[in-house]
Design an enzyme around this catalytic site. Structure first.
Site, PDB file in Angstrom:
ATOM      1  N   CYS A   1       6.518   3.560 -11.147  1.00  0.00           N
ATOM      2  CA  CYS A   1       5.475   4.035 -12.066  1.00  0.00           C
ATOM      3  C   CYS A   1       6.077   4.634 -13.343  1.00  0.00           C
ATOM      4  CB  CYS A   1       4.570   5.041 -11.387  1.00  0.00           C
ATOM      5  SG  CYS A   1       3.634   4.307 -10.036  1.00  0.00           S
TER       6      CYS A   1
ATOM      7  N   HIS B   1      -4.415   5.395 -14.933  1.00  0.00           N
ATOM      8  CA  HIS B   1      -2.995   5.114 -14.654  1.00  0.00           C
ATOM      9  C   HIS B   1      -2.749   3.615 -14.511  1.00  0.00           C
ATOM     10  CE1 HIS B   1       1.029   5.438 -13.324  1.00  0.00           C
ATOM     11  NE2 HIS B   1       0.843   5.614 -12.031  1.00  0.00           N
TER      12      HIS B   1
END
Lengths: 466, 381
Positions: B82, B329
């Site tokens: 991420c 996200h």
């Protein structure tokens, strides 16, 4: 002197009340409940966990043979006994064999082991069954799932073999062909009358005659039976007192556990046996098997890891037929993520996955899992020493994961610190989500994680320690 | 080598974040890139190289070359869980600092909603070890350990969700623009205990882009370039749950990346005016406060409970954008979106959510099970 050196049993924690099955089909309930293998259990794990208890602290390298019995072996072609041997960490030089396709396979494996023990060898016999009755039949209510195991040898026996007897006879009462998903039984009283009653009576009578004994000499008899009622019918006229001389079949609490049933019943008999007792075990299927043992003084000091009776007490009741249907793939669900696996990795990591070896750093002493090439704590790079990890520990942290798709949500992921060192990351099983708490004592249990690539992906899970 | 004052951000762009069912990856990449081109007042022909961060939406530099028609220049795809976005930015900064290029593009994106999967699906490539773990499960195990260690409960986590959703209402490009109450957060359906639905960031589509250049050239593009003061990256074990010494009450990758960035910048946490941090889950933000040095170990839950993380809380505000929690996200986009957000504040262009007198901002991107930490410090002087 050959006989039983040790024993173990395994009753899965789930119970499916027969009323739940009956309600689903608007059919009469037989009453009581049946033991149910969870979605992560099968005949091999049932037998495996019983075998772990039976072997106890005994050195697995001493075992010369392992026999696995089942009518529901996890693979149509691929031996289960070899998996049991690898998990138990035996020597490679041993005899492994599966006894399958007959309800009598459990006792047949036992009699074969007793014969081999006469040559001085130590053997492990295990059986596990999770038979499938067709939905909306009485068989569906009748069958139960369990595992049993016996260590057979020629020294330090708990019960010495007095004699054995076998009858083989062609008979079609209950069967399943390659094409059939469920067991078929010929309707009505045919099987009991011309199969079960006849073979059990013939076998038990034959054994007693061969040993020059009478029914009254027997302290307790572990006799396989589809039901308590059928057992009464088979023994009628043989001179046994059902109350005091015959082990109850656990029909009300476990159900008919197939090939494992006579082993579980024998374990229950041994749990309460006294030195000098004559005990009998009998199995049914395509004829019958029976063996007679004399209990030795050693029984007094023997401690069984988990008694049959305690396992019957500790249970979780499943009130959902739908979940049972999901466990047994009667209802299938396509998961968004396809489970993957490969036999290549399973082979490469076999020693870590099956007998659960970790690594110990020779420099800093930290025990770690999996076995790293370079120590995860101190960076020592000359290799870790292989070390067998403990199967007991405490919960360091966890989560109940409702996102991971499973037939029995949630999936509890557990970080477990093992006794004597090592930390494993495994799933927690046999435990309701609300009971999970940091610090709880756990034991590892052998389970099936999934069936990615069409193979059984076995590994350890944790469950609450007793 | 120290990167301080060698590189400047001269433009930043961001697509609308959300469930962008009506937009392709190409649409969002173009939206973010054109936004950045305009902001930097450059023509794409001036871009000499590019880096693209994505976890799983593309495999190569073509992810940018084709949508933006950026042909015949070096483009590298970066993937670091991420933290892919901020690591793409970091690689771009180092290339400029090396003197190899004058003007480059760093862009991050992710297209998650074209797939029907819930969250990011399950992780792990081993047949059985670590089987079935999900992104929230890895952070939920930290939450339970943190609860056990400091004697707190879910209500402490809810404060993060309430604050970030409030901030998100002031972010026009955020995925969610809605307030949430403590009651809603605490009673939301469980995803991975103790984390409920509103403790988790959403599954979002989006793209963000920044143009960076050699510091000496920055003022030829705009009068107020944002200077890169430090960029730190740290990678620790990707299987912390099997590491016997791992305490599970913080992520060393964040602390080490922050230390590296602070050292390069010649700063400490006290010099920071605002933080955009990786609040993939509410617990993560609380651990981040501690790992970034905004408060002492074990005090993170108090930092938000006492309102100090608020935009006008009297301490360092955290996630004025709404964070991953509310802004969304899209994995590869997030690290670049953080650079975008901090830059907006340093340019005083953040509208209602503007942190007053912001001169130094910190952005923190976290990947994997807390195993890849990336921290960037930016300043307007």
């Amino acid at each position: 002197m050959v006989g039983i050196v040790s024993y173990g049993s395994y009753i899965p924690s789930y119970r499916l009340p027969r009323d739940v099955i009956a309600k689903e089909w608007d059919a009469p309930s037989l009453g009581g409940e049946r033991a149910l293998a969870s979605f992560d259990e099968d005949s091999l794990t049932l037998a495996m966990n019983a075998s772990i208890d039976a072997l106890g602290d005994r050195n697995p390298k001493e075992v010369a043979g392992i026999f696995f019995a089942s009518t529901t072996s996890p693979y149509r072609e691929k031996q289960a006994a070899a998996t049991v041997a690898t998990v138990l960490d035996t020597d490679k030089e041993l005899r492994t064999m599966d006894f399958t396709d007959s309800l009598r396979a459990g006792t047949s494996a036992l009699l074969t082991a007793l014969d081999l023990a006469k040559a001085g060898e130590l053997l492990l016999v295990c059986a596990g069954d999770a038979r499938m009755g067709e939905p909306d039949t009485l068989q569906e209510q009748n069958y139960g799932d369990a595992g049993g195991a016996l260590v057979i040898g020629s020294e330090n026996v708990l019960a010495e073999l007095v004699g054995s007897y076998t009858v083989s006879q062609e008979f079609l009462g209950t069967w399943r062909t390659e094409e059939q998903d469920y067991l078929k039984s010929f309707p009505g009283g045919f099987e009991n009358k011309f199969g079960y009653n006849r073979f059990i009576a013939e076998t038990v009578r034959g054994l007693l005659q061969k040993c020059h004994l009478e029914a009254k000499d027997i302290a307790n008899a572990a006799i396989a039976a589809p039901s308590q009622k059928a057992l009464r019918g088979a023994l009628r006229g043989l001179g046994f007192d059902m109350q005091s001389q015959v082990q109850e079949t656990f029909w009300n609490t476990v159900g008919d556990a197939g090939t494992a049933q006579p082993l579980v019943l024998l374990a229950a008999v041994l749990e309460r046996a006294q030195p000098g007792d004559l005990i009998l075990v009998a199995g049914y299927g395509d004829g019958g098997d029976a063996a007679l043992f004399r209990v030795t003084d050693r029984i007094a000091s023997f401690q069984v890891a988990r008694s049959v009776y305690s396992q019957i007490e500790v249970k979780r009741t499943l009130q959902s037929y739908g979940k049972y249907a999901r466990f047994r793939k009667l209802i299938r669900k396509d998961y968004a993520t396809e489970d993957e696996s490969t036999p290549v990795v399973l082979l490469r990591d076999q020693k870590q996955i099956l007998p659960l070896y970790g690594g110990k750093c020779p420099a800093c002493g930290v025990i770690q899992f999996p076995i790293h090439r370079i120590c995860t704590e101190c960076g020592h790079r000359d290799g870790l020493e292989e070390i067998k990890l403990s199967r007991r520990g405490t919960l360091f942290t966890f989560t109940n994961d409702y996102l991971t798709e499973t037939p029995d949500p949630p999936t509890t992921h557990a970080v477990v610190d093992l006794e004597g060192g090592g930390r494993v990351f495994v799933q927690l099983t046999d435990c309701e989500a609300e009971r999970v708490e940091i610090g709880m004592p756990l034991e590892l249990t052998f389970r099936k994680y999934h069936e990615g690539y069409g193979i059984k992906n076995y590994f350890w899970k944790a469950r609450p320690a007793e | 080598m120290n990167i301080r004052d060698k590189v400047a951000v001269i433009g930043a762009g961001c697509s609308k974040f959300g469930e962008n069912y009506n937009k392709s990856a190409e649409d969002m990449i173009v939206e973010a890139a054109l936004d950045a081109y305009t902001d930097a007042r450059i023509d794409p022909s001036q871009i000499q190289a590019a880096w693209v961060g994505t976890l799983s939406s593309a495999s190569a530099g073509n992810a940018l070359a084709d949508p933006l028609k950026l042909f015949n220049i070096p483009i590298t795809r970066v993937e670091n869980y991420c933290a892919s976005g901020m690591d793409a930015f970091r690689n771009a900064c180092m290339a400029v600092a090396s003197g190899m290029y004058d003007v480059v593009l760093a862009l991050g994106f992710e297209k998650l909603r074209d797939s029907g999967q819930r969250g990011l699906g399950t992780f792990g490539s081993h047949p059985v070890v670590g089987y079935g773990t999900t992104a929230p499960s890895l952070f939920a195990m930290a939450a339970n350990r943190y609860f056990e260690t400091y004697g707190i409960d879910k209500t402490a986590l809810a404060k993060v969700a309430i604050k970030n959703h409030h901030n998100g209402t002031m972010s026009p490009k955020a995925h969610f623009r809605m307030e949430v109450s403590e009651d809603q957060v605490v009673n939301a359906p469980l995803i991975c205990s103790p984390l409920g639905l509103l403790d988790c960031c959403p599954t979002t589509d989006g793209a963000a882009a920044v143009i960076i250049c050699k510091e000496e050239l920055a003022r030829s593009f705009r009068p107020d370039p944002v200077k890169v003061k430090g960029v730190g990256l740290s990678v620790t074990s990707g299987e912390p749950y099997m590491k016997p010494s791992f305490a599970y009450t913080g992520f060393p990758a964040t602390a080490q990346a922050a230390q590296s960035a602070y050292e390069q910048a010649g700063m400490t946490a006290r010099d920071i005016d605002l933080v955009e941090c990786h609040d993939c889950f509410t617990i993560t933000e609380i651990l981040n406060y501690e790992d970034l040095g905004l408060c002492e170990k074990g005090e993170g839950w108090r930092y938000v409970a006492e309102g100090r993380a608020n935009i006008d809380g009297g301490a360092v505000p955290v996630n004025p954008s709404g964070g991953l929690k509310s802004f969304g996200h899209p994995i590869g986009a997030t690290g670049i979106r953080m650079i975008y957000e901090v830059s907006q504040h340093l340019w005083e262009k953040a509208g209602d959510r503007q942190v007053k007198d912001a001169e130094v901002g910190l952005a923190h991107n976290l990947g994997g099970p807390g195993s890849v930490g990336c921290v960037t410090i930016l300043a307007n002087s």
